[in-house]
Design an enzyme around this catalytic site. Structure first.
Site, PDB file in Angstrom:
ATOM      1  N   CYS A  43       0.818  -1.216   0.000  1.00  0.00           N
ATOM      2  CA  CYS A  43       0.000   0.000   0.000  1.00  0.00           C
ATOM      3  C   CYS A  43       0.852   1.266   0.000  1.00  0.00           C
ATOM      4  O   CYS A  43       0.672   2.143  -0.831  1.00  0.00           O
ATOM      5  CB  CYS A  43      -0.933  -0.007   1.207  1.00  0.00           C
ATOM      6  SG  CYS A  43      -1.837   1.528   1.381  1.00  0.00           S
ATOM      7  N   CYS A  48      -1.393   1.723  -3.138  1.00  0.00           N
ATOM      8  CA  CYS A  48      -2.399   2.789  -2.967  1.00  0.00           C
ATOM      9  C   CYS A  48      -1.820   4.206  -2.913  1.00  0.00           C
ATOM     10  O   CYS A  48      -2.300   5.097  -3.621  1.00  0.00           O
ATOM     11  CB  CYS A  48      -3.175   2.581  -1.667  1.00  0.00           C
ATOM     12  SG  CYS A  48      -3.463   0.867  -1.240  1.00  0.00           S
ATOM     13  N   LYS A  51       0.230   5.368  -6.024  1.00  0.00           N
ATOM     14  CA  LYS A  51      -0.752   5.352  -7.120  1.00  0.00           C
ATOM     15  C   LYS A  51      -1.609   6.608  -7.079  1.00  0.00           C
ATOM     16  O   LYS A  51      -1.797   7.290  -8.080  1.00  0.00           O
ATOM     17  CB  LYS A  51      -1.601   4.090  -6.988  1.00  0.00           C
ATOM     18  CG  LYS A  51      -2.689   3.881  -8.024  1.00  0.00           C
ATOM     19  CD  LYS A  51      -4.010   4.540  -7.719  1.00  0.00           C
ATOM     20  CE  LYS A  51      -4.614   4.262  -6.387  1.00  0.00           C
ATOM     21  NZ  LYS A  51      -5.119   2.940  -6.190  1.00  0.00           N
ATOM     22  N   TYR A 180      -8.953  -3.362 -11.011  1.00  0.00           N
ATOM     23  CA  TYR A 180      -8.569  -2.093 -10.391  1.00  0.00           C
ATOM     24  C   TYR A 180      -7.271  -1.529 -10.993  1.00  0.00           C
ATOM     25  O   TYR A 180      -7.211  -0.378 -11.405  1.00  0.00           O
ATOM     26  CB  TYR A 180      -8.271  -2.299  -8.913  1.00  0.00           C
ATOM     27  CG  TYR A 180      -9.418  -2.465  -7.959  1.00  0.00           C
ATOM     28  CD1 TYR A 180      -9.854  -1.391  -7.189  1.00  0.00           C
ATOM     29  CD2 TYR A 180     -10.012  -3.697  -7.761  1.00  0.00           C
ATOM     30  CE1 TYR A 180     -10.865  -1.544  -6.255  1.00  0.00           C
ATOM     31  CE2 TYR A 180     -11.027  -3.861  -6.829  1.00  0.00           C
ATOM     32  CZ  TYR A 180     -11.450  -2.779  -6.070  1.00  0.00           C
ATOM     33  OH  TYR A 180     -12.442  -2.941  -5.157  1.00  0.00           O
ATOM     34  N   GLU A 184      -6.930   1.787 -13.324  1.00  0.00           N
ATOM     35  CA  GLU A 184      -6.308   2.972 -12.719  1.00  0.00           C
ATOM     36  C   GLU A 184      -5.061   3.402 -13.500  1.00  0.00           C
ATOM     37  O   GLU A 184      -4.867   4.583 -13.788  1.00  0.00           O
ATOM     38  CB  GLU A 184      -5.960   2.692 -11.257  1.00  0.00           C
ATOM     39  CG  GLU A 184      -7.210   2.561 -10.382  1.00  0.00           C
ATOM     40  CD  GLU A 184      -6.927   2.291  -8.915  1.00  0.00           C
ATOM     41  OE1 GLU A 184      -7.825   2.487  -8.101  1.00  0.00           O
ATOM     42  OE2 GLU A 184      -5.796   1.862  -8.579  1.00  0.00           O
ATOM     43  N   HIS A 438     -26.730  22.049  -0.702  1.00  0.00           N
ATOM     44  CA  HIS A 438     -26.705  22.640  -2.027  1.00  0.00           C
ATOM     45  C   HIS A 438     -25.645  23.731  -2.131  1.00  0.00           C
ATOM     46  O   HIS A 438     -25.480  24.486  -1.183  1.00  0.00           O
ATOM     47  CB  HIS A 438     -28.094  23.241  -2.299  1.00  0.00           C
ATOM     48  CG  HIS A 438     -28.266  23.735  -3.690  1.00  0.00           C
ATOM     49  ND1 HIS A 438     -28.321  22.894  -4.780  1.00  0.00           N
ATOM     50  CD2 HIS A 438     -28.387  24.988  -4.170  1.00  0.00           C
ATOM     51  CE1 HIS A 438     -28.473  23.614  -5.864  1.00  0.00           C
ATOM     52  NE2 HIS A 438     -28.511  24.873  -5.547  1.00  0.00           N
ATOM     53  N   GLU A 443     -25.858  15.901  -3.224  1.00  0.00           N
ATOM     54  CA  GLU A 443     -27.266  16.160  -2.858  1.00  0.00           C
ATOM     55  C   GLU A 443     -28.209  15.290  -3.688  1.00  0.00           C
ATOM     56  O   GLU A 443     -29.317  14.993  -3.276  1.00  0.00           O
ATOM     57  CB  GLU A 443     -27.621  17.634  -3.005  1.00  0.00           C
ATOM     58  CG  GLU A 443     -27.631  18.157  -4.423  1.00  0.00           C
ATOM     59  CD  GLU A 443     -27.939  19.662  -4.470  1.00  0.00           C
ATOM     60  OE1 GLU A 443     -28.993  20.062  -3.969  1.00  0.00           O
ATOM     61  OE2 GLU A 443     -27.101  20.423  -5.007  1.00  0.00           O
TER      62      GLU A 443
HETATM   63  P1  NDP Z   1      -8.309  -7.592 -10.088  1.00  0.00           P
HETATM   64  O1  NDP Z   1      -8.718  -8.855  -9.485  1.00  0.00           O
HETATM   65  O2  NDP Z   1      -9.038  -6.328  -9.777  1.00  0.00           O
HETATM   66  O3  NDP Z   1      -8.342  -7.738 -11.667  1.00  0.00           O
HETATM   67  C1  NDP Z   1      -7.624  -8.747 -12.328  1.00  0.00           C
HETATM   68  C2  NDP Z   1      -7.974  -8.641 -13.798  1.00  0.00           C
HETATM   69  O4  NDP Z   1      -7.160  -9.538 -14.539  1.00  0.00           O
HETATM   70  C3  NDP Z   1      -9.419  -9.009 -14.073  1.00  0.00           C
HETATM   71  O5  NDP Z   1      -9.903  -8.131 -15.060  1.00  0.00           O
HETATM   72  C4  NDP Z   1      -9.313 -10.434 -14.587  1.00  0.00           C
HETATM   73  O6  NDP Z   1     -10.336 -10.771 -15.464  1.00  0.00           O
HETATM   74  C5  NDP Z   1      -7.997 -10.365 -15.337  1.00  0.00           C
HETATM   75  N1  NDP Z   1      -7.302 -11.636 -15.450  1.00  0.00           N
HETATM   76  C6  NDP Z   1      -6.920 -12.470 -14.470  1.00  0.00           C
HETATM   77  N2  NDP Z   1      -6.256 -13.521 -14.968  1.00  0.00           N
HETATM   78  C7  NDP Z   1      -6.196 -13.343 -16.302  1.00  0.00           C
HETATM   79  C8  NDP Z   1      -5.630 -14.087 -17.383  1.00  0.00           C
HETATM   80  N3  NDP Z   1      -4.979 -15.207 -17.175  1.00  0.00           N
HETATM   81  N4  NDP Z   1      -5.767 -13.599 -18.636  1.00  0.00           N
HETATM   82  C9  NDP Z   1      -6.425 -12.446 -18.866  1.00  0.00           C
HETATM   83  N5  NDP Z   1      -6.974 -11.710 -17.890  1.00  0.00           N
HETATM   84  C10 NDP Z   1      -6.872 -12.150 -16.615  1.00  0.00           C
HETATM   85  O7  NDP Z   1      -6.752  -7.479  -9.788  1.00  0.00           O
HETATM   86  P2  NDP Z   1      -5.711  -6.278  -9.902  1.00  0.00           P
HETATM   87  O8  NDP Z   1      -4.436  -6.911 -10.282  1.00  0.00           O
HETATM   88  O9  NDP Z   1      -6.227  -5.177 -10.730  1.00  0.00           O
HETATM   89  O10 NDP Z   1      -5.638  -5.759  -8.397  1.00  0.00           O
HETATM   90  C11 NDP Z   1      -5.358  -6.701  -7.349  1.00  0.00           C
HETATM   91  C12 NDP Z   1      -6.156  -6.364  -6.117  1.00  0.00           C
HETATM   92  O11 NDP Z   1      -5.589  -5.221  -5.502  1.00  0.00           O
HETATM   93  C13 NDP Z   1      -7.597  -5.997  -6.391  1.00  0.00           C
HETATM   94  O12 NDP Z   1      -8.445  -7.113  -6.372  1.00  0.00           O
HETATM   95  C14 NDP Z   1      -7.929  -5.045  -5.294  1.00  0.00           C
HETATM   96  O13 NDP Z   1      -8.474  -5.747  -4.228  1.00  0.00           O
HETATM   97  C15 NDP Z   1      -6.586  -4.439  -4.924  1.00  0.00           C
HETATM   98  N6  NDP Z   1      -6.504  -3.058  -5.442  1.00  0.00           N
HETATM   99  C16 NDP Z   1      -7.349  -2.130  -4.930  1.00  0.00           C
HETATM  100  C17 NDP Z   1      -7.304  -0.842  -5.384  1.00  0.00           C
HETATM  101  C18 NDP Z   1      -8.248   0.164  -4.821  1.00  0.00           C
HETATM  102  O14 NDP Z   1      -8.800  -0.085  -3.755  1.00  0.00           O
HETATM  103  N7  NDP Z   1      -8.495   1.274  -5.490  1.00  0.00           N
HETATM  104  C19 NDP Z   1      -6.367  -0.409  -6.414  1.00  0.00           C
HETATM  105  C20 NDP Z   1      -5.539  -1.478  -6.896  1.00  0.00           C
HETATM  106  C21 NDP Z   1      -5.613  -2.746  -6.414  1.00  0.00           C
HETATM  107  P3  NDP Z   1     -11.788 -11.241 -14.958  1.00  0.00           P
HETATM  108  O15 NDP Z   1     -12.450 -10.020 -14.416  1.00  0.00           O
HETATM  109  O16 NDP Z   1     -12.419 -11.729 -16.201  1.00  0.00           O
HETATM  110  O17 NDP Z   1     -11.558 -12.303 -13.949  1.00  0.00           O
END
Ligand code: NDP
Length: 461
Positions: A43, A48, A51, A180, A184, A438, A443
């Site tokens: 983080c 976080c 980022k 995510y 982002e 407002h 709102e």
């Molecule tokens: P996520 O789980 O959000 O997303 C992973 C993405 O990768 C999904 O779109 C998934 O597709 C895709 N994917 C997974 N495996 C494959 C594959 N083999 N081939 C193609 N596509 C694939 O993970 P992130 O890496 O973005 O982030 C990790 C975690 O970190 C998040 O789950 C979140 O909890 C945390 N995070 C939170 C943030 C915040 O609070 N703002 C910011 C960044 C991270 P599908 O959807 O189809 O499964």
């Protein structure tokens, strides 16, 4: 007198581990914490916090453009990536220092080494080879980016870890994933002037969110100039003149400066000695824990991303506080994973808490959906083609608001407050009784008096 060297040994100096170590030490326990990389964890060091600083940086060009509508003339502007990275690094170093200071002020022993389990009470400090013992062990080693080892050329790609330390900004980038991190960083890179293409395997980005937000964000990102290719995957990455060649299943070969893989994160358990200690893992390599974050070994707990429950910093911190209550305050406490507000720091931002319309439709017989889409006040003068979306999902029977979703400026800030109302079990009538403030965008949340539509037995009526 305990026969162990420590009352508590914590492995992993991220949000969850540091909180557990600091509070246990402040209760007078003899605590040591080991971290192999940098205190603060994902983080603070490469997640976080940096980022969000990059998100701010990437928004300035739009601020400069918007200024004209308010009478300002902004001179020629330019962006210096190295300056941003240096400023970010200085801030991260400051925060890392604060984490360590908190630990030492509480009298926790800070160890800068990798630590591995030898057995249920013994830990080996890898730097020195020394072994120490502890009555209780807390594992909070977090996660790491999925390297997608099956992708030919994956070693040429970067993950979010490297994105924070690029020597130079690439001219163009392909980002794989639709979660995510992919979303982002697509907005960050685009905002900093990088030609950005996002490639996602599914039908729509952000699979776990409300469909309206997913579609709305997709459209807004495309309108800004981000290319989004759904239903596609990377097949091969190879070196090419001036950068990388990315072969895709459906969109041919793309030539770009960099490829960022954002395909989820894996639990950090490899080589930790969990088998030796008898700690069970699941098929994804995550540590299996009970409702109190206790592993299959009674004196070993695990929390945060390494347990693959909810991969969010505040959740790890909450789990650490529950661990303290359970282990040191004779007050067994289960972490509460229900109704966690979350934000995606995309541009526009997403803020959400509770059930998506689709999920709520599966769970409830009848729903009222309140939906408003409008142009924010600032956009009237700036001229920016930007729409804000707000949605409340209400269980028609109990009148409880079971989901609240926002797409637009400060959506994350609003979702945090909405989280309180949903947690308190507020009904739509409570929202209606609340006076509007407002002029704000928020709102709208208390002035949507008639449902936009209803969903009965899963069907929109
Ligand atoms: P996520 O789980 O959000 O997303 C992973 C993405 O990768 C999904 O779109 C998934 O597709 C895709 N994917 C997974 N495996 C494959 C594959 N083999 N081939 C193609 N596509 C694939 O993970 P992130 O890496 O973005 O982030 C990790 C975690 O970190 C998040 O789950 C979140 O909890 C945390 N995070 C939170 C943030 C915040 O609070 N703002 C910011 C960044 C991270 P599908 O959807 O189809 O499964």
């Amino acid at each position: 007198m305990s026969s162990f060297d420590y009352d508590l040994f914590v492995i992993g100096g991220g949000s969850g581990g540091v909180r557990g170590a600091r509070v246990a030490a402040s209760l007078g326990k003899k605590v040591a914490i080991a971290e192999e990389y940098r205190y603060g964890g994902t983080c603070v060091i490469r997640g976080c916090v940096p980022k969000k600083l990059f998100v701010y940086a990437s928004q300035y060009h739009e601020h400069f453009e918007d200024a004209a509508g308010f009478g300002w003339t902004v001179g020629a502007s330019s962006f210096d990536w190295k300056k941003l990275v240096a400023a970010k690094d200085a801030e991260i170093e400051r925060l890392e220092g604060l984490y360590k200071k908190g630990l030492s002020n509480a009298n926790a022993e800070i160890l800068e080494t990798r630590a591995e389990l030898v057995d249920a009470h013994t830990i080996r400090l890898v730097k020195t080879g020394q072994t120490v013992t502890a009555k209780t062990i807390l594992i909070a080693t977090g996660g790491r980016p999925n390297p997608h080892a099956a992708l030919p050329g994956h070693e040429l790609c970067i993950s979010s870890n490297e994105a924070f330390h690029l020597e130079e900004l690439p001219k163009s980038i392909v980002i794989a994933g639709g979660g995510y991190i992919a979303v982002e960083f697509a907005n960050i890179f685009h905002g900093l002037g990088v030609e950005t293409t996002l490639i996602y395997r599914g039908a729509e980005i952000l699979s776990r969110f409300d469909q309206d937000l997913r579609r709305g964000l997709h459209e807004a990102m495309v309108a800004k100039g981000i290319r989004i290719l759904c239903h596609d995957v990377l097949e091969k990455v190879s070196e090419a003149e001036g950068g990388l060649a990315v072969e895709t299943l459906k969109n041919g070969t793309l030539h770009v400066g960099a490829v960022l893989l954002a395909l989820g994160r894996d639990p950090n358990t490899a080589g930790l000695g969990l088998e030796a200690a008898g700690v069970k893992m699941n098929e994804r390599g995550a540590i299996v824990v009970d409702e109190y974050s206790r592993t299959s070994v009674a004196n070993i707990y695990a929390l945060g991303d390494v347990t693959d429950r909810v991969q969010l910093t505040p959740v790890a911190i909450h789990e650490a506080m529950c661990f303290i209550e359970t282990e040191y305050k004779n007050n067994p406490s289960k972490p509460d994973h229900d109704l966690i507000a979350t934000a995606v720091f995309s541009q526009p931002e997403i803020g959400t808490v509770g059930l998506s319309e689709e999920e709520a439709a599966r769970r409830y017989k009848e729903l009222e959906v309140y939906r408003a889409q409008f142009r924010p006040l600032k956009a009237t003068l700036s001229g920016r083609a930007e729409r804000m979306l707000m949605k409340l999902i209400v269980d028609a029977e109990s009148r409880k608001v079971v989901g609240a979703h926002i797409l637009g400026h400060d959506a994350g800030e609003m979702a945090q407050i909405l989280g309180i109302t949903l947690k308190a079990g507020c009904t739509k009538d409570d929202f209606d009784r609340t006076m509007a403030l407002h002029p704000t965008a928020a709102e709208e949340l208390v002035t949507m008096y008639a449902p936009s539509y209803r969903i009965r037995n899963g069907e929109r009526v």
